[in-house]
Design a protein around this motif. Structure first.
Motif, PDB file in Angstrom:
ATOM      1  N   ASN A 101      47.771  29.597  13.600  1.00 30.24           N
ATOM      2  CA  ASN A 101      47.171  29.117  14.846  1.00 30.24           C
ATOM      3  C   ASN A 101      46.056  30.010  15.375  1.00 30.24           C
ATOM      4  OD1 ASN A 101      48.999  26.814  15.269  1.00 30.24           O
ATOM      5  ND2 ASN A 101      50.546  28.407  15.406  1.00 30.24           N
ATOM      6  N   ASP A 114      49.301  29.175  23.414  1.00 31.73           N
ATOM      7  CA  ASP A 114      50.168  28.047  23.085  1.00 31.73           C
ATOM      8  C   ASP A 114      51.239  28.394  22.058  1.00 31.73           C
ATOM      9  OD1 ASP A 114      48.862  26.328  24.804  1.00 31.73           O
ATOM     10  OD2 ASP A 114      47.472  25.612  23.282  1.00 31.73           O
ATOM     11  N   HIS A 115      50.923  29.233  21.086  1.00 28.47           N
ATOM     12  CA  HIS A 115      51.826  29.437  19.958  1.00 28.47           C
ATOM     13  C   HIS A 115      52.437  30.833  19.878  1.00 28.47           C
ATOM     14  CE1 HIS A 115      50.645  25.537  18.464  1.00 28.47           C
ATOM     15  NE2 HIS A 115      49.399  25.874  18.714  1.00 28.47           N
TER      16      HIS A 115
END
Length: 152
Positions: free
Chosen positions: A74, A137-138
């Motif tokens: 990511n 987000d990850h």
């Protein structure tokens, strides 16, 4: 490290007793070592791409900790700390930091590292080895290694 602990890199096969460490993790509610074993078995994650590594710690012939790095899918160019686990009986002894130093010493050149530290204990440990909180987000923590050796 004192106490007869040995840190070694895992290359071709997981330790024979990794299942016992996995059972310990599951008892605490953690499933990431189950994923490690499944991904290793089906060859989806083997910690063998560029920059990746997996280490374990043993004492008296028993696997007591594991942790590694994979490419972060990511964050382009980053490595992700993954599958890090220290047996409860060996926490607060310096083993986790010793294992983290071994993992980080495999890194060459500048590097951005990410990790997801889901519990307060994991966050405290990650901060102790130099990670900082972030809102992504990850992952929820990041560390930039300008020299490749880290702050620990």
């Amino acid at each position: 490290m004192a106490g007869g602990v040995e840190i070694c890199r895992i290359r071709d096969r997981l330790p024979d007793d990794i299942g016992l460490l996995c059972q310990e993790a599951v008892k605490e509610g953690y499933t990431h070592l189950s994923r490690l074993m499944a991904e290793w078995e089906n060859h989806t994650v083997r910690f063998d791409n560029a920059g990746e590594c997996l280490y374990c710690a043993t004492a008296a012939g028993t696997t007591i900790a594991v942790g590694g790095l994979t490419q972060d899918n990511n964050v382009p160019g980053a490595l992700r700390v993954r599958r890090f686990y220290v047996s409860p009986a060996h926490r607060k002894t310096g083993l986790g930091q010793h294992l983290a130093r071994s993992v980080l010493s495999s890194i060459e050149g500048p590097q951005i590292l990410t990790c997801n530290a889901p519990t307060p204990g994991a966050k405290a440990f990650s901060r102790a080895v130099g990670f900082r909180d972030c809102a992504a987000d990850h992952h929820n923590m990041t560390l930039t290694l300008p020299t490749g050796k880290g702050p620990i």
